[in-house]
Design an enzyme around this catalytic site. Structure first.
Site, mmCIF file in Angstrom:
data_model
loop_
_atom_site.group_PDB
_atom_site.id
_atom_site.type_symbol
_atom_site.label_atom_id
_atom_site.label_comp_id
_atom_site.label_asym_id
_atom_site.label_seq_id
_atom_site.Cartn_x
_atom_site.Cartn_y
_atom_site.Cartn_z
ATOM 1 N N ASN A 64 0.867 -1.187 0.000
ATOM 2 C CA ASN A 64 0.000 0.000 0.000
ATOM 3 C C ASN A 64 0.903 1.235 0.000
ATOM 4 O O ASN A 64 1.485 1.569 1.030
ATOM 5 C CB ASN A 64 -0.882 -0.030 1.259
ATOM 6 C CG ASN A 64 -1.712 1.225 1.417
ATOM 7 O OD1 ASN A 64 -1.837 2.028 0.490
ATOM 8 N ND2 ASN A 64 -2.305 1.393 2.601
ATOM 9 N N LYS A 87 0.078 4.220 -0.242
ATOM 10 C CA LYS A 87 -0.613 5.404 0.332
ATOM 11 C C LYS A 87 -0.404 6.606 -0.591
ATOM 12 O O LYS A 87 -0.327 6.440 -1.801
ATOM 13 C CB LYS A 87 -0.128 5.673 1.748
ATOM 14 C CG LYS A 87 -0.161 4.424 2.628
ATOM 15 C CD LYS A 87 0.015 4.729 4.073
ATOM 16 C CE LYS A 87 0.142 3.422 4.849
ATOM 17 N NZ LYS A 87 0.084 3.606 6.273
ATOM 18 N N HIS A 118 -9.349 0.862 5.210
ATOM 19 C CA HIS A 118 -8.067 1.138 5.864
ATOM 20 C C HIS A 118 -8.321 2.114 7.012
ATOM 21 O O HIS A 118 -9.156 3.014 6.895
ATOM 22 C CB HIS A 118 -7.078 1.726 4.855
ATOM 23 C CG HIS A 118 -5.691 1.779 5.385
ATOM 24 N ND1 HIS A 118 -5.273 2.740 6.276
ATOM 25 C CD2 HIS A 118 -4.629 0.965 5.173
ATOM 26 C CE1 HIS A 118 -4.006 2.516 6.585
ATOM 27 N NE2 HIS A 118 -3.589 1.445 5.929
ATOM 28 N N GLU A 121 -6.814 4.604 7.989
ATOM 29 C CA GLU A 121 -6.664 6.034 7.625
ATOM 30 C C GLU A 121 -7.924 6.542 6.935
ATOM 31 O O GLU A 121 -8.323 7.689 7.122
ATOM 32 C CB GLU A 121 -5.417 6.214 6.738
ATOM 33 C CG GLU A 121 -4.143 6.037 7.553
ATOM 34 C CD GLU A 121 -2.949 5.502 6.766
ATOM 35 O OE1 GLU A 121 -2.964 5.543 5.529
ATOM 36 O OE2 GLU A 121 -1.999 5.015 7.421
ATOM 37 N N GLU A 181 -5.179 -5.129 10.838
ATOM 38 C CA GLU A 181 -4.166 -4.083 10.987
ATOM 39 C C GLU A 181 -4.413 -3.310 12.281
ATOM 40 O O GLU A 181 -5.196 -2.353 12.298
ATOM 41 C CB GLU A 181 -4.250 -3.099 9.816
ATOM 42 C CG GLU A 181 -4.009 -3.713 8.467
ATOM 43 C CD GLU A 181 -3.437 -2.697 7.487
ATOM 44 O OE1 GLU A 181 -2.385 -2.983 6.934
ATOM 45 O OE2 GLU A 181 -4.029 -1.614 7.320
ATOM 46 N N GLY A 195 2.514 2.250 10.713
ATOM 47 C CA GLY A 195 3.417 3.378 10.513
ATOM 48 C C GLY A 195 4.128 3.814 11.782
ATOM 49 O O GLY A 195 4.741 4.882 11.819
ATOM 50 N N SER A 208 3.551 -2.203 10.333
ATOM 51 C CA SER A 208 5.014 -2.209 10.448
ATOM 52 C C SER A 208 5.653 -3.550 10.097
ATOM 53 O O SER A 208 6.613 -3.979 10.748
ATOM 54 C CB SER A 208 5.447 -1.733 11.850
ATOM 55 O OG SER A 208 5.001 -0.395 12.068
HETATM 56 C C1 PEP Z 1 -0.737 0.047 6.072
HETATM 57 O O1 PEP Z 1 -0.856 1.229 5.850
HETATM 58 O O2 PEP Z 1 -1.584 -0.738 5.630
HETATM 59 C C2 PEP Z 1 0.406 -0.382 6.857
HETATM 60 C C3 PEP Z 1 0.386 -1.562 7.378
HETATM 61 O O3 PEP Z 1 1.437 0.533 7.010
HETATM 62 P P1 PEP Z 1 2.896 0.230 7.665
HETATM 63 O O4 PEP Z 1 3.377 -1.058 7.062
HETATM 64 O O5 PEP Z 1 3.729 1.399 7.249
HETATM 65 O O6 PEP Z 1 2.695 0.125 9.129
#
Ligand code: PEP
Length: 258
Positions: A11, A13, A97, A99, A169, A175, A215
């Site tokens: 992703n 983003k 997601h 976000e 998640e 992040g 992460s």
């Molecule tokens: C994500 O945005 O789906 C995600 C898991 O981000 P990150 O790997 O940067 O934590």
């Protein structure tokens, strides 16, 4: 037992200018080997067409959108429809997601509508769920995530649900550099499967890929992907560096071979 798909989805983003995105895609295309891991690139919309051209003909590399609107088409300035995504070669769409939920107010009800729209268009939703830190700290994450799943997915028939990919998640891990431990990921994935088994059937629950996101990086991917109920990852930050993303894909392949 049903063999579930193994998936590593990147992703991007809201990152990568057009030339940067083109370079990243080419680096991935040039290093990817055929394997059983299904790799999905989810770049911003402006990259879809170019990325699709670059990945065409590579059987384990696919394209996904990061979001779509719930309506078929119309006067929704700034939005993208699922038919538009499909016409650019997308096979997957990330929905829900954290976000999108947090910054764009996407509710479980809205997400249920988006899920329906994506399934109608024969694309695969990657449905994200996960709890914020406060919920994890009070140890009520199971009930929190169960609500998200029930409200957005449990109106589907078994035939529809089997076309979904779920991504767990935990928001506190996205992040932040903090990863859920392999045990925490496994526990939640197992719980999600048990919810589906209770509502539908064990066979269906065993067939749905559940990805972990939060992460994921080269140093932790193998251990996470080696958990019995973790079927790959949704990767944010580490999907922006070809070397890291390739290493995560290789961890998925290693977990498959083990
Ligand atoms: C994500 O945005 O789906 C995600 C898991 O981000 P990150 O790997 O940067 O934590």
């Amino acid at each position: 037992m049903t063999k579930r798909a193994r998936i590593v989805a990147g992703n991007w983003k809201m990152n990568m200018t057009y030339p940067q995105g083109r370079d990243l895609t080419l680096q991935i295309v040039n290093s990817l080997q055929p394997s059983e891991t299904v790799v999905v690139l989810c770049p911003p919309f402006i990259h879809l067409q170019n990325t699709y051209t670059a990945i065409t003909g590579i059987s384990n590399l696919h394209l996904g959108g990061q979001n779509c609107h719930e309506a078929e088409k119309g006067a929704f300035t700034g939005e993208v429809s699922v038919d538009m995504l499909a016409s650019c070669g997308c096979k997957f769409v990330i929905l829900g997601h954290s976000e999108r939920r947090e910054y764009f107010g996407e509710s479980d009800t809205l997400l249920a509508q988006k899920i329906d729209r994506v399934l109608e268009a024969n694309l695969t939703p990657i449905f994200c769920c996960g709890e914020p830190l406060a919920i994890r700290e009070e140890n009520t994450q199971d009930a929190y995530v169960a609500e998200q799943i029930k409200n957005s997915l449990f109106h589907l028939s078994a035939d529809q649900l089997k076309k979904i990919v779920i991504a767990y998640e935990p928001i506190w891990a996205i992040g932040t550099g903090k990863t859920a431990s392999p045990e925490q990921a496994q526990e939640m994935h197992h719980y999600l499967r048990s919810l589906i088994a209770k509502q539908y059937s064990d066979e269906l629950a065993q067939s749905i890929p559940i990805l972990y996101g939060g992460s994921v990086k080269p140093a932790n991917a193998l251990e996470l992907f080696s958990q019995p109920d973790v079927d790959g990852g949704l990767v944010g930050g580490a999907s922006l560096k070809a070397e890291d993303f390739m290493s995560i894909i290789n961890s998925s392949n290693k977990a498959l071979d083990a």
